[in-house]
Design a protein around this motif. Structure first.
Motif, PDB file in Angstrom:
ATOM      1  N   SER A  97       0.830  -1.203   0.000  1.00  0.00           N
ATOM      2  CA  SER A  97       0.000   0.000   0.000  1.00  0.00           C
ATOM      3  C   SER A  97       0.866   1.254   0.000  1.00  0.00           C
ATOM      4  CB  SER A  97      -0.920   0.014   1.213  1.00  0.00           C
ATOM      5  OG  SER A  97      -1.856  -1.035   1.122  1.00  0.00           O
ATOM      6  N   PHE A  98       1.983   1.212   0.702  1.00  0.00           N
ATOM      7  CA  PHE A  98       2.863   2.375   0.766  1.00  0.00           C
ATOM      8  C   PHE A  98       3.453   2.677  -0.608  1.00  0.00           C
ATOM      9  CE2 PHE A  98       6.791   4.616   2.161  1.00  0.00           C
ATOM     10  CZ  PHE A  98       6.168   5.664   2.833  1.00  0.00           C
ATOM     11  N   VAL A  99       3.851   1.649  -1.329  1.00  0.00           N
ATOM     12  CA  VAL A  99       4.399   1.837  -2.671  1.00  0.00           C
ATOM     13  C   VAL A  99       3.330   2.404  -3.602  1.00  0.00           C
ATOM     14  CG1 VAL A  99       5.313   0.635  -4.701  1.00  0.00           C
ATOM     15  CG2 VAL A  99       6.210   0.112  -2.430  1.00  0.00           C
ATOM     16  N   GLU A 100       2.122   1.845  -3.573  1.00  0.00           N
ATOM     17  CA  GLU A 100       1.026   2.382  -4.386  1.00  0.00           C
ATOM     18  C   GLU A 100       0.761   3.847  -4.043  1.00  0.00           C
ATOM     19  OE1 GLU A 100      -2.637   0.088  -4.908  1.00  0.00           O
ATOM     20  OE2 GLU A 100      -1.567  -1.567  -3.949  1.00  0.00           O
ATOM     21  N   THR A 101       0.818   4.157  -2.759  1.00  0.00           N
ATOM     22  CA  THR A 101       0.597   5.527  -2.300  1.00  0.00           C
ATOM     23  C   THR A 101       1.641   6.468  -2.879  1.00  0.00           C
ATOM     24  OG1 THR A 101      -0.402   4.740  -0.237  1.00  0.00           O
ATOM     25  CG2 THR A 101       0.432   7.002  -0.255  1.00  0.00           C
ATOM     26  N   LEU A 102       2.904   6.082  -2.825  1.00  0.00           N
ATOM     27  CA  LEU A 102       3.973   6.947  -3.326  1.00  0.00           C
ATOM     28  C   LEU A 102       3.870   7.156  -4.835  1.00  0.00           C
ATOM     29  CD1 LEU A 102       7.036   5.761  -1.220  1.00  0.00           C
ATOM     30  CD2 LEU A 102       5.493   7.690  -0.805  1.00  0.00           C
ATOM     31  N   ILE A 103       3.441   6.153  -5.560  1.00  0.00           N
ATOM     32  CA  ILE A 103       3.258   6.300  -7.010  1.00  0.00           C
ATOM     33  C   ILE A 103       2.165   7.331  -7.286  1.00  0.00           C
ATOM     34  CG2 ILE A 103       2.423   5.114  -9.088  1.00  0.00           C
ATOM     35  CD1 ILE A 103       3.902   2.576  -7.969  1.00  0.00           C
ATOM     36  N   GLU A 104       1.046   7.227  -6.580  1.00  0.00           N
ATOM     37  CA  GLU A 104      -0.043   8.197  -6.756  1.00  0.00           C
ATOM     38  C   GLU A 104       0.379   9.584  -6.280  1.00  0.00           C
ATOM     39  OE1 GLU A 104      -3.671   9.645  -7.986  1.00  0.00           O
ATOM     40  OE2 GLU A 104      -2.794   7.679  -8.378  1.00  0.00           O
ATOM     41  N   GLN A 105       1.143   9.630  -5.223  1.00  0.00           N
ATOM     42  CA  GLN A 105       1.630  10.901  -4.705  1.00  0.00           C
ATOM     43  C   GLN A 105       2.458  11.637  -5.758  1.00  0.00           C
ATOM     44  OE1 GLN A 105       5.006  11.203  -1.808  1.00  0.00           O
ATOM     45  NE2 GLN A 105       3.298  11.542  -0.372  1.00  0.00           N
ATOM     46  N   GLN A 106       3.288  10.910  -6.479  1.00  0.00           N
ATOM     47  CA  GLN A 106       4.095  11.522  -7.533  1.00  0.00           C
ATOM     48  C   GLN A 106       3.215  12.117  -8.624  1.00  0.00           C
ATOM     49  OE1 GLN A 106       7.520  12.107  -7.757  1.00  0.00           O
ATOM     50  NE2 GLN A 106       7.161  11.695  -5.608  1.00  0.00           N
ATOM     51  N   LYS A 107       2.121  11.432  -8.935  1.00  0.00           N
ATOM     52  CA  LYS A 107       1.173  11.981  -9.924  1.00  0.00           C
ATOM     53  C   LYS A 107       0.579  13.285  -9.428  1.00  0.00           C
ATOM     54  CE  LYS A 107      -0.174   7.424 -11.641  1.00  0.00           C
ATOM     55  NZ  LYS A 107      -1.268   6.441 -11.664  1.00  0.00           N
ATOM     56  N   GLU A 108       0.221  13.346  -8.152  1.00  0.00           N
ATOM     57  CA  GLU A 108      -0.347  14.574  -7.582  1.00  0.00           C
ATOM     58  C   GLU A 108       0.672  15.704  -7.621  1.00  0.00           C
ATOM     59  OE1 GLU A 108      -3.388  15.250  -6.747  1.00  0.00           O
ATOM     60  OE2 GLU A 108      -4.141  13.219  -7.003  1.00  0.00           O
ATOM     61  N   LEU A 109       1.915  15.398  -7.333  1.00  0.00           N
ATOM     62  CA  LEU A 109       2.951  16.432  -7.339  1.00  0.00           C
ATOM     63  C   LEU A 109       3.179  16.974  -8.758  1.00  0.00           C
ATOM     64  CD1 LEU A 109       5.529  14.971  -4.829  1.00  0.00           C
ATOM     65  CD2 LEU A 109       4.190  17.074  -4.549  1.00  0.00           C
ATOM     66  N   LYS A 110       3.093  16.121  -9.752  1.00  0.00           N
ATOM     67  CA  LYS A 110       3.267  16.575 -11.133  1.00  0.00           C
ATOM     68  C   LYS A 110       2.124  17.486 -11.576  1.00  0.00           C
ATOM     69  CE  LYS A 110       6.057  12.767 -12.788  1.00  0.00           C
ATOM     70  NZ  LYS A 110       6.151  11.605 -13.659  1.00  0.00           N
ATOM     71  N   ASP A 111       0.926  17.247 -11.028  1.00  0.00           N
ATOM     72  CA  ASP A 111      -0.243  18.049 -11.380  1.00  0.00           C
ATOM     73  C   ASP A 111      -0.312  19.366 -10.605  1.00  0.00           C
ATOM     74  OD1 ASP A 111      -1.034  16.087 -13.109  1.00  0.00           O
ATOM     75  OD2 ASP A 111      -2.474  15.178 -11.715  1.00  0.00           O
ATOM     76  N   LYS A 112       0.531  19.543  -9.647  1.00  0.00           N
ATOM     77  CA  LYS A 112       0.497  20.719  -8.772  1.00  0.00           C
ATOM     78  C   LYS A 112       0.930  21.974  -9.479  1.00  0.00           C
ATOM     79  CE  LYS A 112       1.517  21.755  -4.059  1.00  0.00           C
ATOM     80  NZ  LYS A 112       2.069  21.315  -2.837  1.00  0.00           N
TER      81      LYS A 112
END
Length: 99
Positions: free
Chosen positions: A84-99
Motif C-alpha cells: 500500500s505504501f508503494v502504491e501511495t507513493l506512485i499516486e503521490q508523484q502523480k499529484e505532485l506533477k499536477d500541482k
C-alpha cells in the motif's frame, strides 16, 4: 512524549502537525493516520495522497512527510503494508506533477 520535529512537521502524541510557513492549522490525528482513500485510492494511505494537493506544501514538504509518516507509525506502534505504501507513493508523484 517530547514533540519531535522533522522539517516542517511535528510528531506529537496527538498526531502529525504542520509547523511551517504559511501558518496553517493542520493535523493528521494519530487515530486517523492509517486511513485509506476512497474509490480508486482504497489501497493507498489517504493523507499521503491528499496533502500534496494543498497549495501551501512544497515537494520537499511532501518528501519529508513520507519520512515523518513512517517514523510516526513506528513511534505509535502501528503497522503498515509496504504494498500500500508503494502504491501511495506512485499516486503521490502523480499529484505532485499536477500541482
Amino acid at each position: 512524549m517530547t514533540p519531535f520535529k522533522i522539517g516542517n512537521w511535528i510528531i506529537t502524541e496527538e498526531g502529525i502537525t504542520w509547523d511551517g510557513t504559511p501558518n496553517v492549522d493542520f493535523i493528521i490525528p494519530r487515530e486517523r493516520i492509517l486511513e485509506f482513500g476512497p474509490g480508486d485510492r482504497r489501497n493507498m494511505y489517504d493523507w499521503l495522497v491528499h496533502i500534496p494537493t494543498k497549495t501551501w506544501t512544497t515537494e520537499a514538504d511532501i518528501y519529508t512527510l513520507n519520512t515523518v509518516f513512517v517514523y510516526a507509525l513506528a513511534h505509535y506502534g502501528l503497522n503498515f503494508t509496504t504494498c500500500s505504501f508503494v502504491e501511495t507513493l506512485i499516486e503521490q508523484q502523480k499529484e505532485l506533477k499536477d500541482k
